[in-house]
Design a protein around this motif. Structure first.
Motif, short mmCIF file in Angstrom:
data_model
loop_
_atom_site.label_atom_id
_atom_site.label_comp_id
_atom_site.label_asym_id
_atom_site.label_seq_id
_atom_site.Cartn_x
_atom_site.Cartn_y
_atom_site.Cartn_z
N LEU A 27 41.39 43.52 41.86
CA LEU A 27 40.90 42.22 42.33
C LEU A 27 41.99 41.16 42.20
N ARG A 31 43.18 39.10 45.43
CA ARG A 31 42.82 37.69 45.53
C ARG A 31 43.84 36.71 44.96
N THR A 55 40.30 34.80 41.32
CA THR A 55 39.63 35.97 40.75
C THR A 55 38.56 35.55 39.75
N GLY A 61 34.70 38.82 39.85
CA GLY A 61 35.69 38.49 38.83
C GLY A 61 35.04 38.05 37.53
#
Length: 206
Positions: A27, A31, A55, A61
């Motif tokens: 992630l 991101r 995130t 997240g």
């Protein structure tokens, strides 16, 4: 697997902890890691930037940071009962840990430190009800020079709390870890920038 059951065995917890960490790394790559030409808050120029808030402020997240950071916190500093740091980057990290801790039945409270003492109302600099005399962990989303973490530590020690260390989501390997340790505080790092860059397959020239 979206939730962690409280009756999982230690071996199962370790497996899913590794799984959550790998997904959190993915992630961050998706991101937060950006290549380009940037000036960091420390004034240093960099060919990449890690915008952790993209995130930490996302729904997934929040879940993953809570899982991974809370597990690391309890393994390394089980006496911590409050987490927080200098707004804004620390806030979503602290809130994710607090929410996960409640789900685990082992509550850790969150606080935030204003960059300046507010000039109205109660005139507080620390928000969230943090009492004096408790054990706290300073959290950061991105650790660069370590300046903001050390600033948070000073505020907390002036408040008569015991700082047990610093937890950083991403350490940029830019001197912050050395500064924290030189000041006498343990550091928990969940990821390094080098790990993220290697996982992304990108080369960097600082």
């Amino acid at each position: 697997r979206g939730t962690l059951c409280l009756d999982e065995t230690p071996k199962e917890r370790q497996f899913y902890g590794m799984e959550h960490r790998l997904r959190l790394r993915s992630l961050l790559l998706e991101r937060s890691l950006v290549m380009g030409n940037f000036t960091l808050s420390s004034g240093v120029r960099s060919s990449y930037y890690v915008d952790c808030r993209k995130t930490t402020m996302s729904a997934e997240g929040q879940f993953l940071v809570g899982q991974v950071a809370f597990q690391a916190l309890r393994e390394r500093e089980p006496a911590v009962c409050w987490v927080g740091g200098l707004t804004l980057g620390a806030d979503p990290v602290a809130y994710a840990i607090a929410q996960r801790s409640w789900m685990e039945g082992d509550p850790v409270e969150a606080f935030t430190i204003r960059k300046q003492t507010k000039t109205h109302g109660t005139g507080q600099r620390i928000e969230g009800g943090l009492p004096s005399g408790v054990s706290v962990m300073v959290v950061e989303d991105t650790l660069t020079s370590g300046k903001s973490a050390l600033q948070a530590i000073k505020v907390l020690e002036d408040h008569k709390d015991t700082v047990l260390g610093v937890l950083a989501l991403v350490d940029r390997d830019a001197g912050g870890a050395e500064a924290i340790r030189a000041a006498g505080y343990p550091l928990i790092t969940l990821f390094t920038a080098a790990e993220l860059l290697q996982a992304s397959g990108r080369s960097v020239v600082e």
